[in-house]
Design a protein around this motif. Structure first.
Motif, PDB file in Angstrom:
ATOM      1  N   SER A  40       0.829  -1.205   0.000  1.00  0.00           N
ATOM      2  CA  SER A  40       0.000   0.000   0.000  1.00  0.00           C
ATOM      3  C   SER A  40       0.866   1.259   0.000  1.00  0.00           C
ATOM      4  O   SER A  40       0.598   2.208  -0.754  1.00  0.00           O
ATOM      5  CB  SER A  40      -0.923   0.008   1.233  1.00  0.00           C
ATOM      6  N   PHE A  41       1.911   1.275   0.823  1.00  0.00           N
ATOM      7  CA  PHE A  41       2.755   2.458   0.907  1.00  0.00           C
ATOM      8  C   PHE A  41       3.556   2.651  -0.377  1.00  0.00           C
ATOM      9  O   PHE A  41       3.748   3.785  -0.846  1.00  0.00           O
ATOM     10  CB  PHE A  41       3.693   2.359   2.108  1.00  0.00           C
ATOM     11  N   GLY A  47       1.775   6.758  -6.667  1.00  0.00           N
ATOM     12  CA  GLY A  47       0.718   7.699  -6.995  1.00  0.00           C
ATOM     13  C   GLY A  47       1.121   9.135  -6.724  1.00  0.00           C
ATOM     14  O   GLY A  47       0.817  10.039  -7.503  1.00  0.00           O
ATOM     15  N   VAL A  48       1.846   9.354  -5.635  1.00  0.00           N
ATOM     16  CA  VAL A  48       2.348  10.686  -5.312  1.00  0.00           C
ATOM     17  C   VAL A  48       3.258  11.196  -6.435  1.00  0.00           C
ATOM     18  O   VAL A  48       3.098  12.312  -6.943  1.00  0.00           O
ATOM     19  CB  VAL A  48       3.110  10.682  -3.975  1.00  0.00           C
ATOM     20  N   ALA A  49       4.227  10.363  -6.825  1.00  0.00           N
ATOM     21  CA  ALA A  49       5.178  10.768  -7.868  1.00  0.00           C
ATOM     22  C   ALA A  49       4.471  10.999  -9.205  1.00  0.00           C
ATOM     23  O   ALA A  49       4.776  11.962  -9.920  1.00  0.00           O
ATOM     24  CB  ALA A  49       6.261   9.703  -8.026  1.00  0.00           C
ATOM     25  N   THR A  50       3.512  10.145  -9.547  1.00  0.00           N
ATOM     26  CA  THR A  50       2.824  10.254 -10.833  1.00  0.00           C
ATOM     27  C   THR A  50       2.083  11.584 -10.960  1.00  0.00           C
ATOM     28  O   THR A  50       2.254  12.325 -11.933  1.00  0.00           O
ATOM     29  CB  THR A  50       1.825   9.098 -11.010  1.00  0.00           C
ATOM     30  N   ALA A 145      -2.198   1.918 -15.253  1.00  0.00           N
ATOM     31  CA  ALA A 145      -2.899   0.677 -15.594  1.00  0.00           C
ATOM     32  C   ALA A 145      -2.214  -0.535 -14.983  1.00  0.00           C
ATOM     33  O   ALA A 145      -2.865  -1.469 -14.512  1.00  0.00           O
ATOM     34  CB  ALA A 145      -2.981   0.529 -17.108  1.00  0.00           C
ATOM     35  N   SER A 146      -0.880  -0.534 -14.981  1.00  0.00           N
ATOM     36  CA  SER A 146      -0.147  -1.657 -14.389  1.00  0.00           C
ATOM     37  C   SER A 146      -0.403  -1.741 -12.892  1.00  0.00           C
ATOM     38  O   SER A 146      -0.503  -2.832 -12.327  1.00  0.00           O
ATOM     39  CB  SER A 146       1.361  -1.501 -14.654  1.00  0.00           C
ATOM     40  N   ALA A 147      -0.519  -0.587 -12.238  1.00  0.00           N
ATOM     41  CA  ALA A 147      -0.800  -0.577 -10.807  1.00  0.00           C
ATOM     42  C   ALA A 147      -2.178  -1.162 -10.524  1.00  0.00           C
ATOM     43  O   ALA A 147      -2.346  -1.963  -9.584  1.00  0.00           O
ATOM     44  CB  ALA A 147      -0.710   0.845 -10.263  1.00  0.00           C
ATOM     45  N   MET A 148      -3.171  -0.795 -11.329  1.00  0.00           N
ATOM     46  CA  MET A 148      -4.523  -1.332 -11.138  1.00  0.00           C
ATOM     47  C   MET A 148      -4.531  -2.849 -11.349  1.00  0.00           C
ATOM     48  O   MET A 148      -5.163  -3.594 -10.600  1.00  0.00           O
ATOM     49  CB  MET A 148      -5.497  -0.657 -12.112  1.00  0.00           C
ATOM     50  N   PHE A 167      -4.336   3.993  -3.514  1.00  0.00           N
ATOM     51  CA  PHE A 167      -3.507   4.406  -4.653  1.00  0.00           C
ATOM     52  C   PHE A 167      -3.985   5.750  -5.202  1.00  0.00           C
ATOM     53  O   PHE A 167      -3.186   6.651  -5.480  1.00  0.00           O
ATOM     54  CB  PHE A 167      -3.555   3.333  -5.740  1.00  0.00           C
ATOM     55  N   VAL A 168      -5.300   5.892  -5.338  1.00  0.00           N
ATOM     56  CA  VAL A 168      -5.857   7.151  -5.805  1.00  0.00           C
ATOM     57  C   VAL A 168      -5.586   8.261  -4.787  1.00  0.00           C
ATOM     58  O   VAL A 168      -5.347   9.418  -5.144  1.00  0.00           O
ATOM     59  CB  VAL A 168      -7.377   7.011  -6.078  1.00  0.00           C
ATOM     60  N   ALA A 169      -5.608   7.896  -3.496  1.00  0.00           N
ATOM     61  CA  ALA A 169      -5.269   8.883  -2.468  1.00  0.00           C
ATOM     62  C   ALA A 169      -3.837   9.384  -2.646  1.00  0.00           C
ATOM     63  O   ALA A 169      -3.550  10.561  -2.429  1.00  0.00           O
ATOM     64  CB  ALA A 169      -5.441   8.270  -1.075  1.00  0.00           C
ATOM     65  N   GLY A 170      -2.942   8.489  -3.058  1.00  0.00           N
ATOM     66  CA  GLY A 170      -1.578   8.911  -3.359  1.00  0.00           C
ATOM     67  C   GLY A 170      -1.552   9.896  -4.507  1.00  0.00           C
ATOM     68  O   GLY A 170      -0.770  10.856  -4.504  1.00  0.00           O
ATOM     69  N   ASN A 171      -2.434   9.677  -5.492  1.00  0.00           N
ATOM     70  CA  ASN A 171      -2.556  10.642  -6.580  1.00  0.00           C
ATOM     71  C   ASN A 171      -2.934  12.021  -6.051  1.00  0.00           C
ATOM     72  O   ASN A 171      -2.382  13.048  -6.469  1.00  0.00           O
ATOM     73  CB  ASN A 171      -3.631  10.185  -7.581  1.00  0.00           C
ATOM     74  N   SER A 172      -3.909  12.038  -5.131  1.00  0.00           N
ATOM     75  CA  SER A 172      -4.368  13.327  -4.615  1.00  0.00           C
ATOM     76  C   SER A 172      -3.280  14.007  -3.792  1.00  0.00           C
ATOM     77  O   SER A 172      -3.104  15.228  -3.870  1.00  0.00           O
ATOM     78  CB  SER A 172      -5.636  13.142  -3.765  1.00  0.00           C
TER      79      SER A 172
END
Length: 428
Positions: A40-41, A47-50, A145-148, A167-172
């Motif tokens: 998860s981390f 997600g943060v980096a992306t 997509a690979s992460a999903m 993962f989406v939270a990492g995006n945010s």
């Protein structure tokens, strides 16, 4: 093992070691189990980096416009070029992950993206900057997509929505921290130093991601043959539910891309006239998206997928209307609601894609990511055009049209499900 004192005790001991259900024998990751937190981390950091890299210039567009002497529409291509390239490349790179593995492709994609990110601050012209950003977006295409697909294969189904929500939270978090950091750095040292700072942060995230992500245990290599890939894609596009989810993701991202591409221009102008640092701090509202995306699993459990989408749509539309106010509190509240609704809707739609696809999950997720980021590219460009021609009200109008599209598609899905149930009942 201590000796049993009776036959009953022995029987009980054997039963304790013997899986009593398919879930007990499931070796996939589960909350509380070994490796789940590391996974998860690691994907949170990815997600943060992306998002930090992908949208590193978005909060800086007024400064980019001033530096190169270009309009908002021209500067917006530093964002739309990156998201558009990602949309075009996500499907072929997802095919590589079917052959070479999710972790391998994610690592390579993130590595190339951070290297390009370190070159972005040295772009001598807007054209070169757009090309570098497009290359960066193309490199990042191998990750979402690979992460999903990795999560769909390595995490138990009941925990999938929550895992994708993280993962989406990492995006945010990436989108928020990238914009806040760039805002304050740019105010002191300019936009080039700001995007360079994001590049260094992304390097640290990429290294930690590779060290933490557990090796896949449930991946089965697939074929790279174009005919097989085309057949898989056609199968996904023939699935009405998947197609509806793809459109929903694209429409949500159209709203989000339009709003956040031009919000900086609105806040630098009267009656707000905010400095760049404060404009960057506005993006702290992304924390709301972190909460709403992580809570998507609970929303689906309580309201169902369509109910959660209706709630996300209503929240987003309310935020758009509130943002029309000419006071900072009204604008902030509007952005909070838009962000919460968008991230909740995105988490629900993307996790539903992974759950619905029974084969070729990387391609199913890739198609979602492709139209999702295409929505970002279109939304960013059209949002800038709408702002140029009609001000903030024009951007809000564009967002409301996209929201109405989400409502229409969701209602269509509700009607289709009702008809299917009635047909099944009549046949039996």
């Amino acid at each position: 093992m201590p000796p049993a004192s009776s036959g009953a005790a022995a029987t009980h001991a054997v039963a304790a070691r013997t899986p009593s259900s398919p879930e007990a024998s499931d070796t996939r990751l589960n909350p509380g189990g070994p490796g789940y937190r590391r996974m998860s981390f690691a994907l949170f950091l990815a997600g943060v980096a992306t998002f930090a890299l992908l949208y590193s210039t978005q909060a800086l567009l007024p400064l980019v416009s001033a530096d190169f002497g270009v309009s908002a529409s021209a500067a917006s291509w530093t964002v739309s070029g990156a998201t558009g390239a990602l949309a075009l490349c996500v499907l072929p790179l997802s095919a590589l992950s079917e052959r070479f593995g999710r972790r391998t492709v994610m690592t390579a994609s993130l590595s190339v993206a951070v290297v390009v990110g370190l070159l972005v601050p040295f772009a001598p012209s807007l054209g070169v900057l757009i090309v570098l950003r497009a290359l960066q977006g193309a490199a990042l295409a191998g990750l979402p997509a690979s992460a999903m697909a990795y999560l769909a294969e390595e995490v138990r189904p009941k925990a999938l929505v929550a895992a994708i929500g993280l993962f989406v939270a990492g995006n945010s978090i990436g989108g928020m921290s990238g914009r806040v950091i760039t805002g304050w750095v740019a105010q002191e040292w300019g936009w080039r130093a700001a995007v360079g700072t994001i590049g260094v942060i992304a390097v640290a995230c990429a290294v930690a991601f590779r060290l933490l992500l557990p090796a896949p245990r449930h991946f089965t290599p697939g074929s790279l043959r174009p005919r097989v890939l085309a057949r898989t894609v056609r199968g996904h596009l023939a699935n009405p539910l998947l197609c509806r989810l793809y459109v929903i993701g694209a429409l949500f991202m159209t709203v989000f891309g339009a709003v956040y591409t031009v919000i900086g221009y609105r806040l630098t102008a009267a009656p707000f006239s905010l400095p760049q640092g404060l404009i960057g701090s506005i993006f702290l509202v992304y924390l709301v998206g972190t909460v709403s995306s992580a809570a998507a699993g609970k929303l689906v459990a309580r309201l169902g997928r369509r109910g959660a989408l209706y709630l996300a749509v209503g929240t987003t539309a309310s935020g758009l209307l509130l943002s029309l106010g000419d006071s900072i509190p009204m604008v902030l509240l509007g952005l909070v609601l838009i962000t919460a609704g968008f991230f909740a809707g995105h988490a629900v739609a993307s996790s539903s894609v992974s759950h619905t696809a029974t084969h070729g999950r990387a391609q199913a997720s890739a198609l979602y990511q492709s139209v999702y980021y295409l929505g970002s590219s279109v939304g960013g460009t059209l949002g800038a055009v709408a702002f140029h021609s009609g001000g903030w009200a024009g951007t809000v109008a564009l967002g409301l049209v996209a929201v109405l599209g989400v409502v229409s598609v969701t209602l269509w899905g509700t009607h289709a499900a009702r008809v299917q149930r009635q047909t099944f009942a009549a046949a039996h």
